[in-house]
Design a protein around this motif. Sequence first.
Motif, PDB file in Angstrom:
ATOM      1  N   MET A   1      11.977  -1.225  -8.541  1.00  0.00           N
ATOM      2  CA  MET A   1      11.240  -0.690  -7.398  1.00  0.00           C
ATOM      3  C   MET A   1      11.025  -1.808  -6.381  1.00  0.00           C
ATOM      4  O   MET A   1      10.428  -2.822  -6.694  1.00  0.00           O
ATOM      5  CB  MET A   1       9.892  -0.119  -7.826  1.00  0.00           C
TER       6      MET A   1
ATOM      7  N   THR B   1       9.153  -2.979  -3.151  1.00  0.00           N
ATOM      8  CA  THR B   1       7.812  -2.611  -2.738  1.00  0.00           C
ATOM      9  C   THR B   1       7.188  -3.692  -1.869  1.00  0.00           C
ATOM     10  O   THR B   1       7.790  -4.734  -1.621  1.00  0.00           O
ATOM     11  CB  THR B   1       6.960  -2.350  -4.005  1.00  0.00           C
TER      12      THR B   1
ATOM     13  N   ASP C   1       3.708   4.246 -14.818  1.00  0.00           N
ATOM     14  CA  ASP C   1       2.979   3.599 -15.916  1.00  0.00           C
ATOM     15  C   ASP C   1       2.432   4.644 -16.884  1.00  0.00           C
ATOM     16  O   ASP C   1       2.567   4.510 -18.097  1.00  0.00           O
ATOM     17  CB  ASP C   1       1.825   2.745 -15.375  1.00  0.00           C
TER      18      ASP C   1
ATOM     19  N   TYR D   1       9.897  -0.410 -15.427  1.00  0.00           N
ATOM     20  CA  TYR D   1      10.536  -0.730 -14.158  1.00  0.00           C
ATOM     21  C   TYR D   1      10.268  -2.187 -13.816  1.00  0.00           C
ATOM     22  O   TYR D   1       9.324  -2.801 -14.324  1.00  0.00           O
ATOM     23  CB  TYR D   1      10.020   0.181 -13.037  1.00  0.00           C
ATOM     24  N   ASP D   2      11.121  -2.729 -12.968  1.00  0.00           N
ATOM     25  CA  ASP D   2      10.920  -4.058 -12.420  1.00  0.00           C
ATOM     26  C   ASP D   2      10.445  -3.901 -10.989  1.00  0.00           C
ATOM     27  O   ASP D   2      10.810  -2.941 -10.303  1.00  0.00           O
ATOM     28  CB  ASP D   2      12.224  -4.862 -12.451  1.00  0.00           C
ATOM     29  N   ILE D   3       9.639  -4.847 -10.541  1.00  0.00           N
ATOM     30  CA  ILE D   3       9.114  -4.840  -9.183  1.00  0.00           C
ATOM     31  C   ILE D   3       9.728  -6.002  -8.413  1.00  0.00           C
ATOM     32  O   ILE D   3       9.785  -7.118  -8.916  1.00  0.00           O
ATOM     33  CB  ILE D   3       7.575  -5.020  -9.192  1.00  0.00           C
TER      34      ILE D   3
ATOM     35  N   CYS E   1       3.750   3.099  -2.928  1.00  0.00           N
ATOM     36  CA  CYS E   1       4.242   2.264  -4.035  1.00  0.00           C
ATOM     37  C   CYS E   1       3.220   2.225  -5.165  1.00  0.00           C
ATOM     38  O   CYS E   1       3.575   2.392  -6.336  1.00  0.00           O
ATOM     39  CB  CYS E   1       4.527   0.844  -3.551  1.00  0.00           C
ATOM     40  N   HIS E   2       1.953   2.018  -4.816  1.00  0.00           N
ATOM     41  CA  HIS E   2       0.892   1.989  -5.831  1.00  0.00           C
ATOM     42  C   HIS E   2       0.815   3.321  -6.576  1.00  0.00           C
ATOM     43  O   HIS E   2       0.651   3.351  -7.796  1.00  0.00           O
ATOM     44  CB  HIS E   2      -0.466   1.656  -5.192  1.00  0.00           C
TER      45      HIS E   2
ATOM     46  N   LYS F   1       3.925   3.606  -8.900  1.00  0.00           N
ATOM     47  CA  LYS F   1       3.771   2.677 -10.033  1.00  0.00           C
ATOM     48  C   LYS F   1       2.790   3.243 -11.058  1.00  0.00           C
ATOM     49  O   LYS F   1       3.060   3.220 -12.257  1.00  0.00           O
ATOM     50  CB  LYS F   1       3.294   1.303  -9.553  1.00  0.00           C
TER      51      LYS F   1
ATOM     52  N   ASP G   1       9.042  -7.579  -4.610  1.00  0.00           N
ATOM     53  CA  ASP G   1       8.267  -7.563  -3.375  1.00  0.00           C
ATOM     54  C   ASP G   1       9.186  -8.003  -2.237  1.00  0.00           C
ATOM     55  O   ASP G   1       9.622  -9.159  -2.207  1.00  0.00           O
ATOM     56  CB  ASP G   1       7.069  -8.499  -3.504  1.00  0.00           C
TER      57      ASP G   1
ATOM     58  N   PRO H   1       8.287   2.887  -1.259  1.00  0.00           N
ATOM     59  CA  PRO H   1       9.122   2.311  -2.294  1.00  0.00           C
ATOM     60  C   PRO H   1      10.573   2.777  -2.171  1.00  0.00           C
ATOM     61  O   PRO H   1      10.845   3.931  -1.865  1.00  0.00           O
ATOM     62  CB  PRO H   1       8.515   2.842  -3.585  1.00  0.00           C
TER      63      PRO H   1
ATOM     64  N   VAL I   1      13.673   2.820  -4.740  1.00  0.00           N
ATOM     65  CA  VAL I   1      13.941   2.689  -6.169  1.00  0.00           C
ATOM     66  C   VAL I   1      15.454   2.633  -6.362  1.00  0.00           C
ATOM     67  O   VAL I   1      16.175   3.499  -5.878  1.00  0.00           O
ATOM     68  CB  VAL I   1      13.334   3.879  -6.947  1.00  0.00           C
TER      69      VAL I   1
END
Length: 99
Positions: A23, A25, A40, A46-48, A32-33, A36, A50, A72, A74
């Motif tokens: 993702m 973000t 979760d 997933y990997d983030i 995005c929050h 996520k 920034d 986001p 993805v």
Amino acid sequence: MTESVASSVTSAVTNAVTNAVTMYTTPWCGYCHRLKGQMDREGIAYDIVDIEEHPEAAALVEKVNHGNQTVPTVVYADGTAQTNPSLMQVKEKLGLSED
């Protein structure tokens, strides 16, 4: 977006990508929050990345989104991408939907 573009950008990002979902973000992105948190709760790993910390990742996001830094974004292991997907869209792409 081609798989080679995603692979080269992902390789350039200092975070090691270990999950089937990455993702892209920003810290201030409410969408995005939300995504996520939903992922979760569903146990989807997933990997983030920034995009404000990694300009090469921002370039990937722009390429996927016709010049816009829309998050986001993805990206999946197969190199395909979705912009601001719903949890259902992510689950469908990963074969986790409850049909």
